[in-house]
Design an enzyme around this catalytic site. Structure first.
Site, PDB file in Angstrom:
ATOM      1  N   ASP A  61       0.838  -1.193   0.000  1.00 13.63           N
ATOM      2  CA  ASP A  61       0.000   0.000   0.000  1.00 13.63           C
ATOM      3  C   ASP A  61       0.879   1.252   0.000  1.00 13.63           C
ATOM      4  O   ASP A  61       1.891   1.310   0.705  1.00 13.63           O
ATOM      5  CB  ASP A  61      -0.884  -0.023   1.253  1.00 13.63           C
ATOM      6  CG  ASP A  61      -1.886   1.096   1.302  1.00 13.63           C
ATOM      7  OD1 ASP A  61      -2.720   1.186   0.389  1.00 13.63           O
ATOM      8  OD2 ASP A  61      -1.841   1.893   2.270  1.00 13.63           O
ATOM      9  N   GLU A 107       1.679  -0.321  -5.039  1.00 16.59           N
ATOM     10  CA  GLU A 107       0.711   0.696  -5.459  1.00 16.59           C
ATOM     11  C   GLU A 107       1.498   1.979  -5.714  1.00 16.59           C
ATOM     12  O   GLU A 107       2.026   2.589  -4.775  1.00 16.59           O
ATOM     13  CB  GLU A 107      -0.332   0.920  -4.364  1.00 16.59           C
ATOM     14  CG  GLU A 107      -1.331   2.018  -4.702  1.00 16.59           C
ATOM     15  CD  GLU A 107      -2.149   2.479  -3.505  1.00 16.59           C
ATOM     16  OE1 GLU A 107      -3.284   2.938  -3.724  1.00 16.59           O
ATOM     17  OE2 GLU A 107      -1.651   2.399  -2.350  1.00 16.59           O
TER      18      GLU A 107
END
Length: 531
Positions: A214, A275
Site C-alpha cells: 500500500d 501501489e
C-alpha cells in the site's frame, strides 16, 4: 532440463509464476460472510474458492484483515501480525492459504508500511512520551509554526481532506497523510524497517506467496518537510507530481524497497507488487528495478476514458515504463479506491458493453492482470444513501466527497433479494441494491452471454491460446476511434472500436468478441480477438 535451484536469481525471476498471472483482488469485507454478521471474512473467502477456480484466476490479493479499529476499514493497522476477530483468526488464515494452494491459487496479502493505526502500541506509547523521546521518533512529530506553535509544521494536506497534521495535548503535531487515526511512521528510524521485516517474515513463514504494498510511493519523507506547491493536485486518485508534491515519491523510498526485496528474495518464489501513483514513466521505472519491486501497479488504464486514443496512450506509456528493466507490465481497470469501470464508461447497458470490450483489451495484453472482485459480474458503482456512507473521506471532506463506498458494496452471489447469499444474516455492512438480482454469480453462470461467462472464456483462452505469447505489441493502422494490436511472437490480434460506427475487421479468424458481431464489421463499443 535445469532445476529452478540451478538458475541464477535473475533467470529464476524471468520464469516466475507471476509474470503472466491473473490476480483477483478480494476486498475482504465485501466478498463472502461466513458467520452472518454482515461483514466478509476469511472463512467466507475459503467457501468460495471453487468459484474462483472456475473463474480461472491464478492468485488472490487479500485487502487488510489485520487487527484494526477500522477507521479506514483495515488500512489502519493496530497489529500487523494478527487477524482481526471481525475476519477470523490465524487458524482461519492458515486454512485459507492451505486450501487456496490445493486449488492451485497463490495467496498474496496487503502490506501497509506508510502508517499504523493510532491504536498501535507504538503510537499509544508516543502519546504518553515527552517530546523528543524515542517513542515519538517512531512517528513524525514536529513543533508547530508561529510564535506559539499553534500552526501546523507545514501546509501538507491529507489525501482524505483537511490538514495532514493533528496537534496533541503537549502542543506538538503529528503527521498523517491519510486519516488522523493513521499516523505516518518515521522510516528514518531503523526500528520501523526492522519491524516491517519481522512482519514480512511472519506471513512468509505462514505460506503467503507475495505482498501488495500500500502507498508504495510513500514512506520516505523529504528532509525538512518542505511545503507543497499550491498548484499540486491534492485529491486521492491522481498521479502525483514529484516536482510539486513532496508528500510522495521521495527518492529515499527506494532504499526501503530494497530492504523489502532482500527479505522476500530469501523466500524463493515469492513476490511484491507496489501501489505506485506517480507521474512520468521514468519515475515509475525506478520502483521496478531488479533489486526493488517485482511488479508495480501502473494506473494509466484506470485514468483513461473509453476512447481508443486514450487507451492506446495508456498502454504505450505502461509498456514504456517497464521496458528499461524488463519487468512485466501490470494492468488493472478497477480497485477498491476508484469508481468501478462499468460506471466510468457510462453506466447502464452502455457502460456494461464498454466494460466487456475493455475486459478483452486488458486480457489480451502481455504481462500481469489484476481483476477487482465483482468486475467479472459487471457490477457498477452504487449510489448509496448518506446514512450508509462509512468512508473517512465523507466525514473529512465535510460531506462533500462521497468517498469510495460505492465501489465496495458486497458481492451478490445468489437468490433474488439482498443480501443475495453474501451473508446468512439479514443484511450487509453496505446495502446492496435490489436491481442486482440480475447480476448474481448464480444467474450469470447459467447464461452463456453474461459478463461472467465472457470472463471465464477469455481467461481460459488467455491460458490456452498460443497466440498470447510474446511480450511486445505491434500496432495496426486503424480508423479514427479504433485501434488494433498484434502480440509479437504470438500473433493474436485485439481490435477495439470506440467510434460511433462499424469498422472493417482486421484479417483473421474471430476467436472471441465482447458482443454480437456484424459480419466482417466490428460494431461500436466492441472488442474482438482474432487469430
Amino acid at each position: 532440463m535445469r532445476r529452478s535451484s540451478d538458475l541464477s536469481p535473475e533467470q529464476a525471476d524471468e520464469s516466475a509464476w507471476w509474470h503472466d498471472a491473473v490476480f483477483y483482488q478480494v476486498y475482504v469485507r465485501s466478498f463472502a460472510d461466513s458467520n452472518g454478521d454482515g461483514v466478509g471474512d476469511l472463512d467466507g473467502i475459503r467457501s468460495r474458492l471453487g468459484y474462483l477456480e472456475l473463474l480461472g484466476v491464478d492468485a488472490l490479493w487479500l485487502t487488510p484483515f489485520y487487527t484494526s479499529p477500522m477507521a479506514d476499514h483495515g488500512y489502519d493497522v493496530a497489529d500487523p501480525r494478527d487477524v482481526d476477530p471481525l475476519f477470523g483468526d490465524l487458524a482461519a488464515f492458515d486454512r485459507l492459504v492451505a486450501e487456496a494452494h490445493e486449488h492451485n491459487m497463490k495467496i498474496t496479502v496487503d502490506l501497509v508500511p506508510n502508517h499504523s493505526s493510532d491504536r498501535h502500541e507504538w503510537f499509544q506509547a508516543a502519546l504518553l512520551a515527552a517530546p523528543g523521546g524515542p517513542e515519538r521518533n517512531r512517528y513524525i512529530f514536529r513543533d508547530g509554526r508561529g510564535f506559539d506553535g499553534s500552526q501546523p509544521p507545514n501546509n501538507w494536506t491529507s489525501i482524505f481532506g483537511g490538514p495532514a497534521w493533528t496537534r496533541v495535548a503537549d502542543g506538538q503535531w503529528y503527521l498523517h497523510l491519510f486519516a488522523p487515526e493513521q499516523p505516518d511512521l518515521n522510516w528514518d528510524n531503523p526500528e520501523v524497517s526492522a519491524d516491517l521485516a519481522r512482519t514480512l517474515r511472519f506471513w512468509l513463514d505462514r505460506g503467503v506467496d507475495g505482498f501488495r504494498i500500500d502507498v508504495a510511493h510513500g514512506m520516505a519523507k523529504p528532509h525538512g518537510l518542505p511545503d507543497m506547491d499550491v498548484r499540486a493536485e491534492q485529491a486521492s486518485g491522481v498521479l502525483h507530481d514529484n516536482a510539486l508534491d513532496p508528500r510522495f515519491d521521495d527518492d529515499g523510498v527506494h532504499e526501503h524497497h530494497r530492504m523489502i526485496r532482500k527479505v522476500i528474495d530469501s523466500y524463493p518464489g515469492r513476490m511484491a507488487v507496489g501501489e505506485i501513483w506517480v507521474q512520468g514513466d521514468d519515475r515509475f521505472a525506478r520502483y521496478v528495478r531488479p533489486d526493488e519491486l517485482h511488479l508495480g501497479f501502473n494506473f494509466r488504464l484506470v485514468q483513461a476514458g473509453f476512447e481508443a486514443e486514450q487507451v492506446r496512450a495508456a498502454i504505450e506509456h505502461s509498456l514504456a515504463a517497464v521496458a528499461p528493466t524488463g519487468t512485466p507490465p501490470t494492468w488493472t481497470l478497477s480497485n477498491h479506491d476508484v469508481v468501478r469501470h462499468v460506471t466510468r464508461y457510462g453506466g447502464g447497458a452502455l457502460g456494461a458493453q464498454r466494460a466487456r470490450a475493455m475486459a478483452l483489451v486488458q486480457l489480451a495484453l502481455p504481462g500481469v492482470v489484476y481483476l477487482y472482485n465483482g468486475e467479472e459480474l459487471g457490477l457498477p458503482n452504487v449510489e448509496l444513501p448518506d446514512w450508509a456512507l462509512q468512508d473517512p473521506t465523507w466525514v473529512r471532506s465535510g460531506h462533500t466527497d462521497r468517498g469510495r463506498d460505492g465501489c465496495r458494496v458486497p458481492l451478490p452471489w445468489e437468490g433474488s433479494a439482498p443480501p443475495f447469499g453474501f451473508s446468512s444474516g439479514q443484511g450487509s455492512w453496505l446495502p446492496q441494491p435490489d436491481e442486482w438480482a440480475g447480476l448474481t454469480a448464480e444467474r450469470q453462470l447459467e447464461d452463456p452471454d453474461s459478463m461472467l461467462s465472457l470472463y471465464r472464456q477469455a481467461l481460459e483462452l488467455r491460458k490456452s491460446t498460443e497466440g498470447m505469447s510474446g511480450t511486445e505489441l505491434e500496432w495496426y493502422g486503424a480508423p479514427p476511434g479504433c485501434f488494433a494490436f498484434r502480440r509479437k511472437g504470438g500473433g493474436l490480434i485485439c481490435a477495439l472500436n470506440t467510434s460511433g460506427a462499424p469498422v472493417p475487421l482486421p484479417p483473421g479468424e474471430v476467436l472471441l468478441s465482447s458482443g454480437p458481431m456484424d459480419g466482417d464489421q466490428l460494431p461500436p463499443d466492441t472488442a474482438v480477438w482474432l487469430v
